[in-house]
Design a protein around this motif. Structure first.
Motif, PDB file in Angstrom:
ATOM      1  N   LEU A 206      -4.225  10.641  12.251  1.00  0.00           N
ATOM      2  CA  LEU A 206      -3.443  11.476  12.010  1.00  0.00           C
ATOM      3  C   LEU A 206      -2.527  10.914  10.834  1.00  0.00           C
ATOM      4  CD1 LEU A 206      -2.127  13.171  15.245  1.00  0.00           C
ATOM      5  CD2 LEU A 206      -4.216  13.797  13.746  1.00  0.00           C
ATOM      6  N   ASN A 207      -2.719   9.556  10.317  1.00  0.00           N
ATOM      7  CA  ASN A 207      -2.038   9.365   9.221  1.00  0.00           C
ATOM      8  C   ASN A 207      -1.949  10.329   7.994  1.00  0.00           C
ATOM      9  OD1 ASN A 207      -1.094   7.055  10.365  1.00  0.00           O
ATOM     10  ND2 ASN A 207      -1.995   5.597   9.435  1.00  0.00           N
ATOM     11  N   PHE A 208      -0.876  10.444   7.519  1.00  0.00           N
ATOM     12  CA  PHE A 208      -0.781  11.542   6.328  1.00  0.00           C
ATOM     13  C   PHE A 208      -1.354  13.074   6.732  1.00  0.00           C
ATOM     14  CE2 PHE A 208      -2.146   7.053   4.795  1.00  0.00           C
ATOM     15  CZ  PHE A 208      -0.902   6.967   3.918  1.00  0.00           C
ATOM     16  N   ILE A 209      -1.783  13.350   7.790  1.00  0.00           N
ATOM     17  CA  ILE A 209      -2.176  14.521   7.923  1.00  0.00           C
ATOM     18  C   ILE A 209      -1.104  15.497   8.465  1.00  0.00           C
ATOM     19  CG2 ILE A 209      -3.419  15.956   9.798  1.00  0.00           C
ATOM     20  CD1 ILE A 209      -5.244  14.534   8.339  1.00  0.00           C
ATOM     21  N   ASP A 210      -1.179  16.644   7.904  1.00  0.00           N
ATOM     22  CA  ASP A 210      -0.108  17.594   7.995  1.00  0.00           C
ATOM     23  C   ASP A 210       0.197  18.262   9.561  1.00  0.00           C
ATOM     24  OD1 ASP A 210      -1.400  20.544   8.013  1.00  0.00           O
ATOM     25  OD2 ASP A 210      -2.259  19.322   6.580  1.00  0.00           O
ATOM     26  N   VAL A 211       1.252  18.553   9.524  1.00  0.00           N
ATOM     27  CA  VAL A 211       1.833  19.067  11.029  1.00  0.00           C
ATOM     28  C   VAL A 211       0.862  20.268  11.752  1.00  0.00           C
ATOM     29  CG1 VAL A 211       3.391  20.347  12.399  1.00  0.00           C
ATOM     30  CG2 VAL A 211       4.231  18.348  10.952  1.00  0.00           C
ATOM     31  N   TYR A 212       0.330  21.324  10.549  1.00  0.00           N
ATOM     32  CA  TYR A 212      -0.317  22.279  11.204  1.00  0.00           C
ATOM     33  C   TYR A 212      -1.750  21.734  11.625  1.00  0.00           C
ATOM     34  CZ  TYR A 212       3.476  24.627   8.632  1.00  0.00           C
ATOM     35  OH  TYR A 212       4.724  24.964   8.194  1.00  0.00           O
ATOM     36  N   SER A 213      -2.418  21.206  10.745  1.00  0.00           N
ATOM     37  CA  SER A 213      -3.518  20.312  11.077  1.00  0.00           C
ATOM     38  C   SER A 213      -3.462  19.549  12.351  1.00  0.00           C
ATOM     39  CB  SER A 213      -4.269  19.388   9.985  1.00  0.00           C
ATOM     40  OG  SER A 213      -4.429  20.350   8.828  1.00  0.00           O
ATOM     41  N   ARG A 214      -2.337  19.041  12.675  1.00  0.00           N
ATOM     42  CA  ARG A 214      -2.314  18.276  13.911  1.00  0.00           C
ATOM     43  C   ARG A 214      -2.210  19.145  15.019  1.00  0.00           C
ATOM     44  NH1 ARG A 214       1.252  12.986  13.098  1.00  0.00           N
ATOM     45  NH2 ARG A 214       0.939  12.309  10.870  1.00  0.00           N
ATOM     46  N   ILE A 215      -1.565  20.385  14.930  1.00  0.00           N
ATOM     47  CA  ILE A 215      -1.425  21.174  15.993  1.00  0.00           C
ATOM     48  C   ILE A 215      -2.771  21.937  16.523  1.00  0.00           C
ATOM     49  CG2 ILE A 215      -0.683  23.441  16.592  1.00  0.00           C
ATOM     50  CD1 ILE A 215       1.954  22.613  15.108  1.00  0.00           C
ATOM     51  N   GLN A 216      -3.565  22.159  15.126  1.00  0.00           N
ATOM     52  CA  GLN A 216      -4.732  22.408  15.307  1.00  0.00           C
ATOM     53  C   GLN A 216      -5.867  21.485  16.121  1.00  0.00           C
ATOM     54  OE1 GLN A 216      -5.844  23.252  10.917  1.00  0.00           O
ATOM     55  NE2 GLN A 216      -6.876  25.192  11.846  1.00  0.00           N
ATOM     56  N   ILE A 217      -5.605  20.223  15.781  1.00  0.00           N
ATOM     57  CA  ILE A 217      -6.681  19.300  16.481  1.00  0.00           C
ATOM     58  C   ILE A 217      -6.242  19.317  17.851  1.00  0.00           C
ATOM     59  CG2 ILE A 217      -7.023  16.744  16.385  1.00  0.00           C
ATOM     60  CD1 ILE A 217      -6.290  17.027  13.205  1.00  0.00           C
ATOM     61  N   GLU A 218      -4.795  19.305  18.299  1.00  0.00           N
ATOM     62  CA  GLU A 218      -4.590  19.203  19.550  1.00  0.00           C
ATOM     63  C   GLU A 218      -4.962  20.336  20.513  1.00  0.00           C
ATOM     64  OE1 GLU A 218      -0.102  19.000  19.850  1.00  0.00           O
ATOM     65  OE2 GLU A 218       0.069  17.300  18.990  1.00  0.00           O
ATOM     66  N   GLU A 219      -4.997  21.504  19.665  1.00  0.00           N
ATOM     67  CA  GLU A 219      -5.496  22.712  20.422  1.00  0.00           C
ATOM     68  C   GLU A 219      -6.908  22.660  20.649  1.00  0.00           C
ATOM     69  OE1 GLU A 219      -4.159  25.851  17.950  1.00  0.00           O
ATOM     70  OE2 GLU A 219      -2.036  26.013  18.848  1.00  0.00           O
ATOM     71  N   LEU A 220      -7.890  22.192  19.691  1.00  0.00           N
ATOM     72  CA  LEU A 220      -9.072  21.688  19.923  1.00  0.00           C
ATOM     73  C   LEU A 220      -9.462  20.948  21.074  1.00  0.00           C
ATOM     74  CD1 LEU A 220     -12.110  21.316  18.600  1.00  0.00           C
ATOM     75  CD2 LEU A 220     -11.318  19.455  17.634  1.00  0.00           C
ATOM     76  N   LEU A 221      -8.878  19.883  21.074  1.00  0.00           N
ATOM     77  CA  LEU A 221      -8.929  18.814  21.932  1.00  0.00           C
ATOM     78  C   LEU A 221      -8.776  19.231  23.461  1.00  0.00           C
ATOM     79  CD1 LEU A 221      -7.882  15.508  20.044  1.00  0.00           C
ATOM     80  CD2 LEU A 221     -10.193  16.427  20.427  1.00  0.00           C
ATOM     81  N   MET A 222      -7.529  20.043  23.533  1.00  0.00           N
ATOM     82  CA  MET A 222      -7.246  20.697  24.795  1.00  0.00           C
ATOM     83  C   MET A 222      -8.306  21.743  25.312  1.00  0.00           C
ATOM     84  SD  MET A 222      -4.556  18.816  25.638  1.00  0.00           S
ATOM     85  CE  MET A 222      -4.058  19.705  27.281  1.00  0.00           C
TER      86      MET A 222
END
Length: 486
Positions: free
Chosen positions: A444-460
């Motif tokens: 997640l280095n340099f990755i924006d917040v919206y993409s972080r939330i997307q990735i979290e939702e994917l993994l969950m």
């Protein structure tokens, strides 16, 4: 307290067709602790450079304070750290520097070491301490957490909470929540400023988007209904007008046709008003398309194990012996200070030849998808990269588009992308791969917040088996099922 004024700011790069900023106006209080967030590539770093006067622009930037910028580029990194800091804050006393370093958990003996011998995290802390000692300056801090472990981020967040007068670019939600009192968000169509931390901003953003989404659906139903009524009224008017031929009372029929036409025009006017209202909604809605991943299920419960493993550099071990197993469904986070061997353990798992003590056992025919920290190997076109990695190019680009990539970026070479965009390339590549185990090293280095939330939702949702290193505390808390401390 004073005010920084931005008036009708307009800017675009000479190689770009569209403006990054187009007649943007707002004001900033110089006492604010301002978090600056937004999608990768929206212009956050560009805006900080405009404040420093590094580009020509349209409009006005009126500031009663001068701007200092982090990362600060030390002229001679071979000098002693105290000499480097003297050039950063020439009016500061030694005791003031030592005091600031103590707030950041940095030993004062670093002052007497060459600056280039300090770790990246130590360099970050000492430079920020020095820059804050320039009391007449307003500090522009661009992603300071990328070289900091979880504990160091907590320390820096508490330090910044005591300060005032800065803009902080960061995508770490917990970090922002701990140290800012305003959020400035660079959106698709405007720049928005709200009082509060990132969590309160995101709660308000979601409420606004939910309201606009419901309003959008209501207006669309109204438009469809009015469209049907307009067509019917126009048809009736035409038929009535046509019936005048041969009618006994042509005046009555004419008036009836006129009334029908008037009604049709009224409906058309109401329809256009609804369309105008609808077009004003959801202009700043981010791409919320869900991501997908297709993990494989390993035939055995245990995928890999570490037994008293110690990565070694030369004759020295970097941590105490580590023992744990990776089982189906685990999402393990390796947590520890920088230099404690986290990345080395992941590389050992992926079969890289690193000196070690202990034993690493990996299941036979275990398929691993790996995201390294380093992005410097990314070269060539998107098409070439997809072919070389043996992934589906269409799927690869679709995932990137869902993470906020604009289509024009696909014309660029990978090495010309921003740091955040390169990280998204690595994540998209991993999501294209069907694997038993996903091994991600600070993805997640340099990755924006919206993409972080997307990735979290994917993994969950898909719950792949994975082991990862990530210092974003919110991501750790939401994703990890186990924590291995180093």
């Amino acid at each position: 307290m004073s005010v920084i004024k931005i008036e009708n700011l307009t800017f675009s790069y000479s190689s770009a067709c569209d403006n990054i900023f187009d007649n943007v106006s707002f004001q900033l209080d110089t006492d604010w602790k301002l978090g600056f967030t937004g999608r990768n590539g929206r212009g956050k770093t560009t805006f900080l450079k405009l404040l420093q006067g590094k580009y020509e622009y349209g409009g006005k930037i009126l500031s009663p304070v001068k701007f200092d910028y982090f990362p600060y580029d030390a002229a001679n990194k071979t000098e002693l750290t105290q000499d480097v800091l003297q050039s950063v804050c020439p009016t500061a006393e030694d005791w003031q520097i030592i005091r600031e370093l103590s707030y950041l958990d940095v030993e004062c003996n670093v002052l007497y070491r060459p600056f280039n011998t300090l770790s990246n995290g130590e360099q970050t802390k000492v430079l920020l301490a020095a820059l804050f000692l320039n009391e007449e300056s307003f500090l522009l801090i661009d992603e300071p957490t990328n070289h900091l472990d979880t504990h160091a981020r907590e320390v820096l967040s508490k330090y910044l909470q005591k300060k005032k007068g800065f803009i902080l670019v960061s995508h770490d939600r917990a970090f922002l929540d701990g140290c800012v009192d305003h959020i400035m968000s660079i959106n698709k169509n405007n720049i928005e400023i709200q009082k509060g931390n990132f969590s309160s901003y995101m709660a308000n953003y979601r409420l606004q988007q939910d309201f606009e989404r419901k309003q959008n659906e209501r207006l669309q139903r109204s438009i469809d209904r009015l469209q049907e009524s307009a067509q019917q009224s126009a048809c009736w008017s035409f038929r009535t007008e046509a019936s005048k031929s041969g009618a006994a009372d042509k005046g009555f029929v004419g008036r009836q046709a006129a009334q029908m036409m008037k009604r049709a025009k009224s409906i058309q006017s109401r329809r256009q008003k609804a369309i105008d209202e609808k077009s004003a909604l959801l202009k700043n809605a981010e791409n919320e398309s869900s991501l997908k991943i297709s993990p494989k299920t390993y035939r055995e419960e245990r995928l890999a194990s570490f037994k008293s493993v110690v990565p070694c550099y030369g004759v020295s071990g970097v941590c105490r012996p580590v023992s744990f197993e990776i089982k189906r469904g685990d999402r393990i986070v390796l947590d520890g200070k920088n230099g404690s061997g986290k990345s080395s353990l992941l590389k050992l798992l992926c079969g890289q030849n690193i000196d070690r003590l202990g034993k690493v056992e990996v299941g036979s025919n275990l398929e691993i998808s790996y995201i390294p920290q380093d992005t410097s190997h990314l070269q060539g076109t998107f098409k070439d990269y997809a072919r070389n990695q043996r992934i589906d190019e269409s799927l690869f680009k679709t995932i990137l588009y869902k993470m906020g990539f604009e289509r024009r970026l696909f014309e660029k070479k990978l090495n010309d992308l921003s740091d955040g965009q390169k990280k998204k390339v690595l994540i998209a590549k991993s999501l294209c791969e069907q694997a038993h185990l996903y091994v991600w090293d600070e993805p997640l280095n340099f990755i924006d917040v919206y993409s972080r939330i997307q990735i979290e939702e994917l993994l969950m949702q898909f719950k792949p088996t994975m082991i990862f290193v990530e210092h974003d505390k919110a991501f750790q808390d939401n994703i990890a099922t186990k924590v291995v401390k180093l």
